[in-house]
Scaffold this motif. Structure first.
Motif, PDB file in Angstrom:
ATOM      1  N   LYS A 138       0.811  -1.214   0.000  1.00 33.04           N
ATOM      2  CA  LYS A 138       0.000   0.000   0.000  1.00 33.04           C
ATOM      3  C   LYS A 138       0.845   1.264   0.000  1.00 33.04           C
ATOM      4  O   LYS A 138       0.569   2.210  -0.752  1.00 33.04           O
ATOM      5  CB  LYS A 138      -0.928   0.020   1.207  1.00 33.04           C
ATOM      6  CG  LYS A 138      -1.732   1.312   1.315  1.00 33.04           C
ATOM      7  CD  LYS A 138      -2.667   1.346   2.498  1.00 33.04           C
ATOM      8  CE  LYS A 138      -3.433   2.667   2.548  1.00 33.04           C
ATOM      9  NZ  LYS A 138      -4.403   2.725   3.664  1.00 33.04           N
ATOM     10  N   HIS A 140       2.378   1.858  -3.351  1.00 30.45           N
ATOM     11  CA  HIS A 140       1.337   2.208  -4.315  1.00 30.45           C
ATOM     12  C   HIS A 140       0.903   3.664  -4.143  1.00 30.45           C
ATOM     13  O   HIS A 140       0.711   4.380  -5.140  1.00 30.45           O
ATOM     14  CB  HIS A 140       0.136   1.280  -4.137  1.00 30.45           C
ATOM     15  CG  HIS A 140      -1.012   1.603  -5.039  1.00 30.45           C
ATOM     16  ND1 HIS A 140      -1.012   1.305  -6.395  1.00 30.45           N
ATOM     17  CD2 HIS A 140      -2.206   2.220  -4.791  1.00 30.45           C
ATOM     18  CE1 HIS A 140      -2.142   1.716  -6.927  1.00 30.45           C
ATOM     19  NE2 HIS A 140      -2.890   2.269  -5.990  1.00 30.45           N
ATOM     20  N   VAL A 141       0.752   4.098  -2.892  1.00 31.49           N
ATOM     21  CA  VAL A 141       0.342   5.478  -2.615  1.00 31.49           C
ATOM     22  C   VAL A 141       1.334   6.462  -3.230  1.00 31.49           C
ATOM     23  O   VAL A 141       0.946   7.449  -3.871  1.00 31.49           O
ATOM     24  CB  VAL A 141       0.211   5.709  -1.093  1.00 31.49           C
ATOM     25  CG1 VAL A 141       0.148   7.202  -0.779  1.00 31.49           C
ATOM     26  CG2 VAL A 141      -1.040   5.017  -0.564  1.00 31.49           C
ATOM     27  N   GLN A 201       1.296   6.525  -7.154  1.00 29.42           N
ATOM     28  CA  GLN A 201       0.118   7.173  -7.723  1.00 29.42           C
ATOM     29  C   GLN A 201       0.147   8.690  -7.549  1.00 29.42           C
ATOM     30  O   GLN A 201      -0.657   9.405  -8.157  1.00 29.42           O
ATOM     31  CB  GLN A 201      -1.151   6.609  -7.070  1.00 29.42           C
ATOM     32  CG  GLN A 201      -1.408   5.150  -7.379  1.00 29.42           C
ATOM     33  CD  GLN A 201      -1.579   4.898  -8.866  1.00 29.42           C
ATOM     34  OE1 GLN A 201      -2.383   5.530  -9.530  1.00 29.42           O
ATOM     35  NE2 GLN A 201      -0.806   3.945  -9.394  1.00 29.42           N
ATOM     36  N   GLY A 202       1.058   9.178  -6.722  1.00 30.85           N
ATOM     37  CA  GLY A 202       1.120  10.610  -6.455  1.00 30.85           C
ATOM     38  C   GLY A 202       1.588  11.411  -7.661  1.00 30.85           C
ATOM     39  O   GLY A 202       2.598  11.063  -8.283  1.00 30.85           O
ATOM     40  N   SER A 251       4.465  11.811   2.871  1.00 23.57           N
ATOM     41  CA  SER A 251       4.727  10.426   3.250  1.00 23.57           C
ATOM     42  C   SER A 251       6.191  10.199   3.621  1.00 23.57           C
ATOM     43  O   SER A 251       6.502   9.662   4.681  1.00 23.57           O
ATOM     44  CB  SER A 251       4.352   9.484   2.094  1.00 23.57           C
ATOM     45  OG  SER A 251       2.964   9.458   1.874  1.00 23.57           O
ATOM     46  N   HIS A 258      -1.123   6.181   7.131  1.00 29.81           N
ATOM     47  CA  HIS A 258      -1.340   5.028   6.256  1.00 29.81           C
ATOM     48  C   HIS A 258      -0.739   3.741   6.804  1.00 29.81           C
ATOM     49  O   HIS A 258      -1.213   2.638   6.478  1.00 29.81           O
ATOM     50  CB  HIS A 258      -0.777   5.312   4.866  1.00 29.81           C
ATOM     51  CG  HIS A 258      -1.619   6.248   4.063  1.00 29.81           C
ATOM     52  ND1 HIS A 258      -1.081   7.215   3.230  1.00 29.81           N
ATOM     53  CD2 HIS A 258      -2.963   6.389   3.963  1.00 29.81           C
ATOM     54  CE1 HIS A 258      -2.061   7.899   2.657  1.00 29.81           C
ATOM     55  NE2 HIS A 258      -3.213   7.418   3.083  1.00 29.81           N
ATOM     56  N   PRO A 294       1.205  11.425  -1.145  1.00 31.12           N
ATOM     57  CA  PRO A 294       0.072  10.835  -1.854  1.00 31.12           C
ATOM     58  C   PRO A 294      -0.543  11.820  -2.841  1.00 31.12           C
ATOM     59  O   PRO A 294      -0.340  13.032  -2.753  1.00 31.12           O
ATOM     60  CB  PRO A 294      -0.923  10.517  -0.724  1.00 31.12           C
ATOM     61  CG  PRO A 294      -0.119  10.526   0.535  1.00 31.12           C
ATOM     62  CD  PRO A 294       0.978  11.518   0.307  1.00 31.12           C
ATOM     63  N   ASP A 295      -1.328  11.282  -3.770  1.00 34.89           N
ATOM     64  CA  ASP A 295      -2.094  12.145  -4.651  1.00 34.89           C
ATOM     65  C   ASP A 295      -3.141  12.890  -3.829  1.00 34.89           C
ATOM     66  O   ASP A 295      -3.573  12.433  -2.758  1.00 34.89           O
ATOM     67  CB  ASP A 295      -2.779  11.310  -5.734  1.00 34.89           C
ATOM     68  CG  ASP A 295      -3.261  12.165  -6.889  1.00 34.89           C
ATOM     69  OD1 ASP A 295      -2.425  12.510  -7.733  1.00 34.89           O
ATOM     70  OD2 ASP A 295      -4.456  12.513  -6.923  1.00 34.89           O
ATOM     71  N   ASP A 338      -6.213  13.191  -4.151  1.00 36.50           N
ATOM     72  CA  ASP A 338      -7.467  12.467  -3.969  1.00 36.50           C
ATOM     73  C   ASP A 338      -7.325  11.219  -3.108  1.00 36.50           C
ATOM     74  O   ASP A 338      -8.326  10.548  -2.820  1.00 36.50           O
ATOM     75  CB  ASP A 338      -8.036  12.063  -5.329  1.00 36.50           C
ATOM     76  CG  ASP A 338      -8.439  13.265  -6.174  1.00 36.50           C
ATOM     77  OD1 ASP A 338      -8.844  14.284  -5.576  1.00 36.50           O
ATOM     78  OD2 ASP A 338      -8.342  13.187  -7.414  1.00 36.50           O
ATOM     79  N   ALA A 339      -6.110  10.894  -2.692  1.00 37.44           N
ATOM     80  CA  ALA A 339      -5.891   9.682  -1.907  1.00 37.44           C
ATOM     81  C   ALA A 339      -6.544   9.810  -0.538  1.00 37.44           C
ATOM     82  O   ALA A 339      -6.344  10.812   0.163  1.00 37.44           O
ATOM     83  CB  ALA A 339      -4.393   9.427  -1.750  1.00 37.44           C
ATOM     84  N   THR A 366      -9.159  13.617   2.538  1.00 42.08           N
ATOM     85  CA  THR A 366      -8.239  13.240   1.470  1.00 42.08           C
ATOM     86  C   THR A 366      -6.896  13.904   1.774  1.00 42.08           C
ATOM     87  O   THR A 366      -6.814  14.811   2.623  1.00 42.08           O
ATOM     88  CB  THR A 366      -8.736  13.715   0.102  1.00 42.08           C
ATOM     89  OG1 THR A 366      -8.783  15.162   0.106  1.00 42.08           O
ATOM     90  CG2 THR A 366     -10.107  13.150  -0.207  1.00 42.08           C
TER      91      THR A 366
END
Length: 375
Positions: A154, A157-158, A161-162, A245, A300, A334-335, A337-338, A361
């Motif tokens: 996770k 992945h976070v 995607q950012g 993060s 997270h 993170p993005d 919208d995460a 978010t």
């Protein structure tokens, strides 16, 4: 995983470093020297690269961030840009309007410093690549602490995607009152300037310091840490935790004008507060990249990894006159919208940090953070 636990777990120090990264020493030297070149530009030229619409989170920023006291922070200037994408919004106006601190286009001082853009991007991209590899190990450790509660991979992945990673080139201006405010420590605050050709000796001492940092049980070190915690030294950057993060950080470069010098004050530099509240001075060899956990990863990971409080202590004493400090940080985050949700079954109260509230978010979390620290 053992190293991650030792660095960022519940009893960890709060920071780790990675060495042996090909090309890093050269890229670091090139960009950090450019920080002094930019700061030396006339004020009206620097102001040409400001972006108020982004809360000064793109381009040049000086005196816009508020300290804990509420006063403007004029001790340092910053140059912000996304090292991965010049236009992460891809022309989507609504995205730029909703999250201007992340999706405004990059601003480059190409007219004044043609080499700036490439140097910034190359070092920023390298740090993101290393940080992403490190996050794989953070995932493994988090799965051990919260088995079955955190989806596999996770944290990595976070980050992948950012779209809104941010590089920050920092120039800490020379202390204005270094002669009037000597250290309160018993140790001598003055030292003769060393030349850059002594870097090898400094690095050897730094590597020895790396080993000493992890010896938490030594009585002498504990006494020094307690003394540092009780005192409030003059700071270039006050105590805070990063809200993203993972933060990658270069060792600082000290400059007197265009000439690199050694740190003029052994008590100045980066300090962190470990998981037990002890204050530790961070000593990094020049070829290491440091990484510390931010608030988003604390959430997270369900608190398996903890955000690192840190500050930068200003140099003092006669040798510090006219000496600036340059460094570069990359905030991997993170993005917008995460979801900023804690893992299922983990008590949210136990991982509360910064301006975070359940249900946010990352974009909402960031906006509340910016509103606190920027005037």
């Amino acid at each position: 995983s053992d190293l991650i636990e030792k660095a960022a777990g519940a009893d960890g120090l709060g920071i780790l470093s990675v060495s042996g990264v090909p090309g890093f020493p050269e890229l670091r030297s090139k960009l950090l020297r450019l920080a002094s070149d930019f700061a030396a530009l006339p004020e009206h030229r620097r102001q040409q690269y400001e972006d108020p619409q982004s809360y000064y989170n793109f381009g040049w920023s000086h005196g816009k961030e508020a300290l804990q006291s509420g006063h403007p922070d004029t001790h340092k200037g910053s140059y912000y840009a996304n090292p991965l994408d010049d236009d992460p919004a891809k022309g989507e106006v609504s995205l730029m309007e909703q999250h201007p601190a992340y999706f405004r286009p990059n601003i480059w001082p190409s007219e004044d410093l043609p080499a700036f853009e490439q140097a910034f991007k190359e070092l920023g991209q390298l740090i993101v690549n290393v940080g992403t590899m490190l996050t794989h190990h953070c995932d493994k450790y988090t799965s051990q602490i919260h088995p079955g509660k955190v989806s596999e991979g996770k944290l990595t992945h976070v980050l992948q995607q950012g779209r809104n990673h941010k590089g920050r080139l920092l120039h800490y201006f020379p202390p204005q009152d270094q002669l009037q405010q000597p250290h309160q420590h018993n140790s001598s605050s003055g030292m003769e300037d060393q030349q850059p050709d002594q870097q090898q000796e400094q690095d050897q001492a730094a590597k020895q310091g790396q080993q000493q940092i992890f010896k938490q049980g030594e009585k002498q070190q504990q006494q020094q840490q307690q003394q540092q915690q009780q005192q409030e030294p003059t700071q270039w950057c006050g105590w805070h935790t990063d809200h993203g993060s993972l933060t990658g950080l270069t060792p600082a470069m000290y400059m007197r004008g265009s000439q690199e010098v050694a740190n003029p004050d052994p008590q100045s530099g980066l300090y962190i507060r470990d998981r037990h509240g002890q204050v530790v001075k961070v000593v990094l060899p020049s070829d290491h990249i440091a990484f510390q956990i931010g608030e988003a990863m604390q959430v997270h990971s369900g608190g398996a990894l903890r955000a690192t409080p840190h500050c930068v202590r200003a140099a003092a004493g006669p040798a510090a006159a006219g000496v600036a400090r340059n460094t570069f940080a990359v905030f991997m985050q993170p993005d917008v919208d995460a979801p900023m949700d804690a893992p299922e079954g983990v008590d949210a109260d136990g991982i509360a940090v910064g301006q975070w509230r359940p249900g946010q978010t990352f974009g909402q979390f960031s906006e509340s953070t910016f509103s606190k620290y920027y005037s």
